[in-house]
Design an enzyme around this catalytic site. Sequence first.
Site, mmCIF file in Angstrom:
data_model
loop_
_atom_site.group_PDB
_atom_site.id
_atom_site.type_symbol
_atom_site.label_atom_id
_atom_site.label_comp_id
_atom_site.label_asym_id
_atom_site.label_seq_id
_atom_site.Cartn_x
_atom_site.Cartn_y
_atom_site.Cartn_z
ATOM 1 N N ASP A 87 0.868 -1.177 0.000
ATOM 2 C CA ASP A 87 0.000 0.000 0.000
ATOM 3 C C ASP A 87 0.904 1.225 0.000
ATOM 4 O O ASP A 87 2.141 1.098 -0.064
ATOM 5 C CB ASP A 87 -0.963 -0.012 1.212
ATOM 6 N N HIS B 180 -2.877 3.230 -4.525
ATOM 7 C CA HIS B 180 -2.251 2.701 -3.306
ATOM 8 C C HIS B 180 -0.854 2.160 -3.607
ATOM 9 O O HIS B 180 -0.454 1.110 -3.099
ATOM 10 C CB HIS B 180 -3.142 1.628 -2.660
ATOM 11 N N GLU C 94 -10.193 3.235 -4.966
ATOM 12 C CA GLU C 94 -9.786 4.618 -4.704
ATOM 13 C C GLU C 94 -8.690 5.107 -5.651
ATOM 14 O O GLU C 94 -7.689 5.652 -5.198
ATOM 15 C CB GLU C 94 -9.313 4.740 -3.246
ATOM 16 N N THR D 7 -5.007 -1.314 9.172
ATOM 17 C CA THR D 7 -4.221 -1.109 10.400
ATOM 18 C C THR D 7 -3.589 0.278 10.508
ATOM 19 O O THR D 7 -2.547 0.429 11.136
ATOM 20 C CB THR D 7 -3.134 -2.192 10.511
HETATM 21 C C1 ACM Z 1 -10.781 0.024 0.948
HETATM 22 O O1 ACM Z 1 -11.099 0.031 2.148
HETATM 23 N N1 ACM Z 1 -10.351 1.117 0.353
HETATM 24 C C2 ACM Z 1 -10.881 -1.187 0.152
#
Ligand code: ACM
Length: 524
Positions: free
Chosen positions: A148, A219, A294, A428
């Site tokens: 990420d 991400h 996103e 997290t």
């Molecule tokens: C997410 O919580 N953006 C998959």
Amino acid sequence: MIELIPAALKDEILPGEFIIPDALKVKSDFELSLLNLERDDNGKLIIHKDDCSDKEGYRLEVNENSINIYAGEEIGAYYALQSLRQISRYELGSRTVPCCKISDKPRFKWRGLQLDESRHFFGKEEVKRLLDMMFMMKLNVFHWHLTDDQGWRIEIKKYPLLTEIASKRDFTHIGGWGSRKIKNEPYSGYYTQEDISEIVDYAAKRGIMIVPEIDFPAHCAAAIAAYPWLACREIKTEVPGYFGGIIPEKVFHIKDWNRTICAGKDKTMEFVFDVIDEVCSLFPAPYFHIGGDEAPKDEWKKCPCCQQKMKEQNLKNEEDLQGYFNNLIFSHLKEKGKRLIGWNEILAAGNLDKTVIAQYWTPKRDKNAERHVNTGGNMILSNHQAFYFDMPYGQYSLKNTYNYTPENFGVNKENVKNVMGVEGENWTEWTDGREKLDLMLYPRVQALAEVAWSPAEKREWNNFKKRLDNFKDYFNLMNINYAVDKVSMPAGVFNRLKINRLFRNGDTYFEVKLNKEYRSKGEK
Ligand code: ACM
Ligand code: ZN
């Protein structure tokens, strides 16, 4: 009532009990390498290979003289043993098993739990502990979020900077989405390929498939910091240490962190395939999660390579560029015998292959997701309100998870058959270690397991609550920091509002502290 979570399809308590001898011996048609009991042809625990309607199903029959397990495959036998473990309460000191008859099989084939190790890194031992509890709860998919923005956590031999640079950040945002605070210390961690194989093998022995998630095209900030040419604009950036939110972005004045990789450059595509190839060689699962959520489109709108690709491929907008990008990955995975999974936003593209698997997470209802599942598309359900275990209980109480019904999230009754299953998500950002991870997970995982495994008609809150009360002895035995009832089911609307306000802007550990206080007063 049979003391078992998740509740079995059919169960019946019979008169009498089986007394467990000092050395219970087993006669088994399966190898069952995890079963640590002496083998003996006259053993009182008898495990029969028997046709069962479901590969994970089993029957368990306990009479005064013997315990008999019937299963078609080893995993069914293991699940029967997990049921026996809870029914006997042997680890808790009991030496008897009530006579009973159980016939059991899962409701859903996908019974998942996810862990985000990018925002915080937990390491092998913590993951194994999680897998142990999943095994006990008959959960069978571990969705491993390994990359990420805030850290890349898997070794890729062809791209060493992913671990040299992308697995490290200089600081960490703390205190919630509205907070301006940081912890000014370097943070790092990653799994070597040997570590990954060790975990995959550990999980497989427990009937758990690991599905890796490697996020494309968004991400990806950590990867872009390591290889700036992945992005549309090649500029120097750092691995971000903050997690987003409007106030921090204004305060930290950090621009250019939330960018997608370029969907127009061949070199970027080559990177994506190379990474997928190495990752696929480590995970035998026939699924691959690409994230896809996103994804801001502003870079693509200004990028000559992306715009050129759109012209060349006759794509009508940037959503379809993501659809095109995903279709290329889809085909690449298909050649390897793997299906692509993506978060439900990927369905916004008009040109996406309809056989992708969507994972429905968004807090707001999504017409595309609901159309997908209601027109035959496969879906995994992780709706925010029930399955986002990173949210405080003040926002989503335990009951939200337990009472989850696909029909309440736009899945028509006749299309529940398209649902592969359900999955709990452990993001997290605000969870940096075992104490809080435990609190967010337990007892939500027990509620999830019952949604995933038990027949819908059998789910009943008050009955679950009683079984859960008895199950808490295992939490104590295993040293698990579970949430007591007063935390997992907080009373009072003002109290809940206060918890939510604190969580967003100041104190993400409020429930951990409250729980400690309640437990010191003997609350369960
Ligand atoms: C997410 O919580 N953006 C998959
Ligand atoms: Zn581009």
